[in-house]
Design a protein around this motif. Structure first.
Motif, PDB file in Angstrom:
ATOM      1  N   ASN A   1     -13.830  16.551   4.901  1.00 56.15           N
ATOM      2  CA  ASN A   1     -14.329  16.346   3.543  1.00 56.15           C
ATOM      3  C   ASN A   1     -13.169  16.429   2.553  1.00 56.15           C
ATOM      4  OD1 ASN A   1     -17.551  16.436   3.538  1.00 56.15           O
ATOM      5  ND2 ASN A   1     -16.811  17.869   5.085  1.00 56.15           N
TER       6      ASN A   1
ATOM      7  N   ASP B   1      -5.508   0.979  -0.217  1.00 55.82           N
ATOM      8  CA  ASP B   1      -5.648   2.418  -0.427  1.00 55.82           C
ATOM      9  C   ASP B   1      -6.937   2.920   0.219  1.00 55.82           C
ATOM     10  OD1 ASP B   1      -4.173   2.625  -3.769  1.00 55.82           O
ATOM     11  OD2 ASP B   1      -3.279   2.699  -1.764  1.00 55.82           O
ATOM     12  N   PRO B   2      -6.978   4.223   0.551  1.00 57.48           N
ATOM     13  CA  PRO B   2      -8.183   4.762   1.188  1.00 57.48           C
ATOM     14  C   PRO B   2      -9.392   4.688   0.261  1.00 57.48           C
ATOM     15  CG  PRO B   2      -6.334   6.286   1.360  1.00 57.48           C
ATOM     16  CD  PRO B   2      -5.924   5.227   0.411  1.00 57.48           C
TER      17      PRO B   2
ATOM     18  N   ILE C   1      -9.272   5.778  -3.582  1.00 57.93           N
ATOM     19  CA  ILE C   1      -8.310   6.852  -3.867  1.00 57.93           C
ATOM     20  C   ILE C   1      -6.933   6.236  -3.982  1.00 57.93           C
ATOM     21  CG2 ILE C   1      -7.329   9.032  -3.063  1.00 57.93           C
ATOM     22  CD1 ILE C   1      -9.919   9.462  -1.470  1.00 57.93           C
TER      23      ILE C   1
ATOM     24  N   MET D   1     -16.675  15.001  -1.056  1.00 56.44           N
ATOM     25  CA  MET D   1     -17.207  13.818  -0.374  1.00 56.44           C
ATOM     26  C   MET D   1     -16.685  13.793   1.054  1.00 56.44           C
ATOM     27  SD  MET D   1     -14.848  11.062  -2.384  1.00 56.44           S
ATOM     28  CE  MET D   1     -13.134  11.457  -2.707  1.00 56.44           C
ATOM     29  N   GLY D   2     -17.568  13.425   1.970  1.00 53.80           N
ATOM     30  CA  GLY D   2     -17.131  13.341   3.359  1.00 53.80           C
ATOM     31  C   GLY D   2     -18.289  13.400   4.306  1.00 53.80           C
ATOM     32  N   ILE D   3     -18.004  13.804   5.530  1.00 54.53           N
ATOM     33  CA  ILE D   3     -19.013  13.810   6.575  1.00 54.53           C
ATOM     34  C   ILE D   3     -18.853  15.069   7.404  1.00 54.53           C
ATOM     35  CG2 ILE D   3     -17.615  12.446   8.201  1.00 54.53           C
ATOM     36  CD1 ILE D   3     -20.335  11.015   8.909  1.00 54.53           C
TER      37      ILE D   3
ATOM     38  N   ILE E   1      -2.889   6.168  -4.572  1.00 54.50           N
ATOM     39  CA  ILE E   1      -1.806   7.054  -4.144  1.00 54.50           C
ATOM     40  C   ILE E   1      -0.744   7.047  -5.246  1.00 54.50           C
ATOM     41  CG2 ILE E   1      -0.162   7.593  -2.330  1.00 54.50           C
ATOM     42  CD1 ILE E   1      -3.143   7.719  -1.500  1.00 54.50           C
TER      43      ILE E   1
ATOM     44  N   ASN F   1      -3.483  13.287   2.015  1.00 49.30           N
ATOM     45  CA  ASN F   1      -2.215  12.625   2.319  1.00 49.30           C
ATOM     46  C   ASN F   1      -2.488  11.503   3.310  1.00 49.30           C
ATOM     47  OD1 ASN F   1       0.374  11.874   3.083  1.00 49.30           O
ATOM     48  ND2 ASN F   1       1.126  13.968   3.307  1.00 49.30           N
ATOM     49  N   ASN F   2      -2.192  10.264   2.931  1.00 51.05           N
ATOM     50  CA  ASN F   2      -2.473   9.144   3.824  1.00 51.05           C
ATOM     51  C   ASN F   2      -1.207   8.521   4.390  1.00 51.05           C
ATOM     52  OD1 ASN F   2      -1.533   7.727   1.581  1.00 51.05           O
ATOM     53  ND2 ASN F   2      -2.867   5.971   1.976  1.00 51.05           N
TER      54      ASN F   2
ATOM     55  N   ARG G   1     -19.116   5.834   9.854  1.00 52.32           N
ATOM     56  CA  ARG G   1     -17.706   5.944   9.500  1.00 52.32           C
ATOM     57  C   ARG G   1     -17.606   5.707   8.002  1.00 52.32           C
ATOM     58  NH1 ARG G   1     -15.549   8.439  13.517  1.00 52.32           N
ATOM     59  NH2 ARG G   1     -13.506   7.730  12.829  1.00 52.32           N
TER      60      ARG G   1
ATOM     61  N   TRP H   1     -15.064   6.676   5.924  1.00 55.32           N
ATOM     62  CA  TRP H   1     -13.723   6.533   5.352  1.00 55.32           C
ATOM     63  C   TRP H   1     -13.187   5.147   5.675  1.00 55.32           C
ATOM     64  CZ3 TRP H   1     -12.267   9.716   1.755  1.00 55.32           C
ATOM     65  CH2 TRP H   1     -12.815  10.996   1.725  1.00 55.32           C
ATOM     66  N   GLY H   2     -12.845   4.383   4.653  1.00 54.75           N
ATOM     67  CA  GLY H   2     -12.368   3.027   4.842  1.00 54.75           C
ATOM     68  C   GLY H   2     -11.216   2.723   3.923  1.00 54.75           C
TER      69      GLY H   2
ATOM     70  N   MET I   1       0.848  -1.192   0.000  1.00 51.19           N
ATOM     71  CA  MET I   1       0.000   0.000   0.000  1.00 51.19           C
ATOM     72  C   MET I   1       0.882   1.239   0.000  1.00 51.19           C
ATOM     73  SD  MET I   1      -2.692   1.321   2.871  1.00 51.19           S
ATOM     74  CE  MET I   1      -1.528   2.301   3.839  1.00 51.19           C
ATOM     75  N   ALA I   2       0.744   2.053  -1.028  1.00 44.83           N
ATOM     76  CA  ALA I   2       1.506   3.288  -1.058  1.00 44.83           C
ATOM     77  C   ALA I   2       0.884   4.284  -0.096  1.00 44.83           C
ATOM     78  CB  ALA I   2       1.501   3.850  -2.480  1.00 44.83           C
ATOM     79  N   THR I   3       1.690   5.209   0.390  1.00 44.03           N
ATOM     80  CA  THR I   3       1.181   6.271   1.245  1.00 44.03           C
ATOM     81  C   THR I   3       1.742   7.592   0.773  1.00 44.03           C
ATOM     82  OG1 THR I   3       2.981   6.030   2.828  1.00 44.03           O
ATOM     83  CG2 THR I   3       0.994   4.759   3.258  1.00 44.03           C
ATOM     84  N   GLY I   4       1.093   8.676   1.175  1.00 45.07           N
ATOM     85  CA  GLY I   4       1.579  10.007   0.827  1.00 45.07           C
ATOM     86  C   GLY I   4       0.536  10.811   0.095  1.00 45.07           C
TER      87      GLY I   4
ATOM     88  N   MET J   1      -8.342   8.893  -8.407  1.00 46.50           N
ATOM     89  CA  MET J   1      -9.613   8.519  -7.806  1.00 46.50           C
ATOM     90  C   MET J   1     -10.412   7.711  -8.814  1.00 46.50           C
ATOM     91  SD  MET J   1     -10.835  11.986  -5.876  1.00 46.50           S
ATOM     92  CE  MET J   1      -9.812  12.801  -4.657  1.00 46.50           C
TER      93      MET J   1
END
Lengths: 242, 151
Positions: B126, A99-100, A89, A30-32, A91, B70-71, A136, A138-139, A1-4, A11
């Motif tokens: 968001n 990935d997220p 998403i 997108m979000g909460i 990376i 950024n994750n 929740r 975001w996963g 899993m890449a990060t950054g 996307m």
């Protein structure tokens, strides 16, 4: 899993049984967002708040107008109805396992054409009537849409620790040819001994989307397992610990 | 401790993650919005007063952060905010995230430089289709955030 950091080009927009990434131009936002209830008392030093009911939404989605009679943006979105949406998403690359991902169960509220320039479609997808309690949003991505034709244990995703409030997961079967599969999400405390956590009812024989739910403890590691009886099928799977 | 004018490039932002560890989000955040206290203004002007005059009520102190998705593990904005959005309780007790905004003076923040700090909860997180994010932190303690100095 890449990060950054990454770029919006990585996307992907998976809506029900349709991978619309080839037509999508922008996701919008997108979000909460939680309601802010002001609970300030006279002797308090500052306005302070408790968090009320959240609003989850995906707004301002835009795609080019495209149709092939079944699986392009117009075909997928023209009927304003409930949607199971995953936005993995990647990376700095196409999304991969780990990935997220944004998970959204939506009542599509609009579908409009913009005839200026390239014909565009705009859709808003506020949170749908909650037959699933998805707070929740975001996963992570557990399967990233690659067609497979053999039994596959997808790579595991390490959460760092177990959680106790269950799991919500979205399965999107976006392409299939004579598919016949057993589809499960598994968890593990040690990344070696696995137990079934969510068993999807879909057998991959038809394109579809499905919500899976598990309650209680979810062990540290998650993975998606597709056990083949027949066929070649593409799966997108996202999951969010609650 | 340097003094004088500075540049926003020397701002550093720390936010407690869901486990209560302070995380430097400066590699993700590119705007902290308005930092500080803004008091309610109660107009107490009377007929014979020569000018509108006011008394000050409670201050507001939200912090609206924006930046780049950024994750990266532990210090990525997505890693932190996706874990704390909506969180108010931990193990049955009230929970807040310490938010610290440090302002270095023509250099990275150093001892004695100004900082603003308080106890917050994350009311919104968001992500936009252009790869940017917004996160809104609101005070969750009766004690006001305050200006101080970097230790």
């Amino acid at each position: 899993m890449a990060t950054g950091k990454t770029n919006s080009r990585w996307m992907r927009f998976i809506c029900d049984e349709f991978d619309l990434s080839g037509d999508s131009r922008t996701i919008g936002t997108m979000g909460i967002t939680y309601a802010e209830d002001d609970v300030t008392g006279q002797s308090n030093g500052v306005h302070n708040f408790t968090l009320g009911i959240p609003t989850a939404a995906l707004s301002g989605y835009q795609s080019v107008f495209a149709t092939d009679g079944s699986a392009r943006s117009y075909d997928a979105l023209a009927a304003v109805e409930t949607r199971i949406v995953s936005v993995p998403i990647g990376i700095k690359a196409a999304p991969a396992v780990g990935d997220p991902a944004f998970l959204h169960y939506a009542d599509q509220s609009s579908f409009t054409h913009d005839g200026a320039g390239p014909v565009l479609i705009t859709a808003n997808l506020p949170r749908g009537t909650d037959y699933i309690d998805l707070e929740r949003v975001w996963g992570v991505t557990l399967a990233a849409g690659t067609s497979i034709s053999a039994t596959t244990n997808y790579s595991s995703v390490d959460n760092g620790a177990s959680t106790t409030n269950g799991l919500k997961a979205f399965l999107h079967v976006t392409t299939t040819s004579s598919g016949n599969w057993s589809l499960v999400i598994q968890d593990s405390a040690n990344d070696s001994v696995w137990a079934d956590l969510i068993t999807f009812s879909s057998d991959g024989s038809a394109i579809t989307a499905e919500v899976g739910e598990a309650s209680g403890t979810v062990d540290r590691y998650l993975r998606f397992q597709a056990t083949r009886t027949a066929g070649t099928t593409a799966f997108w799977v996202t999951a969010a610990r609650q | 401790m340097a003094t004088g004018k500075t540049n926003s490039r020397w701002i550093r932002i720390y936010v407690d993650d869901s486990a209560g560890s302070a995380r430097d989000l400066s590699a993700s955040v590119n705007s902290v919005g308005s930092v500080g206290l803004t008091h309610d203004e109660s107009d107490v002007t009377a007929y014979s007063d020569g000018v509108h005059n006011f008394t000050l009520g409670h201050p507001q102190a939200p912090i609206d952060l924006t930046g780049t998705f950024n994750n990266v593990a532990t210090t990525g904005a997505h890693t932190v905010f996706s874990g704390i959005v909506g969180k108010e309780v931990d193990a049955g007790s009230a929970w807040t995230s310490t938010v610290t905004v440090q302002i270095g003076i023509k250099a990275a923040p150093a001892s004695g430089d100004p900082e603003f700090e308080g106890e917050y909860v994350c009311a919104a997180y968001n992500v936009a289709g252009d790869g940017t994010f917004t996160a809104r932190m609101v005070p969750a303690s009766a004690t006001a955030p305050a200006w101080g100095t970097v230790a």
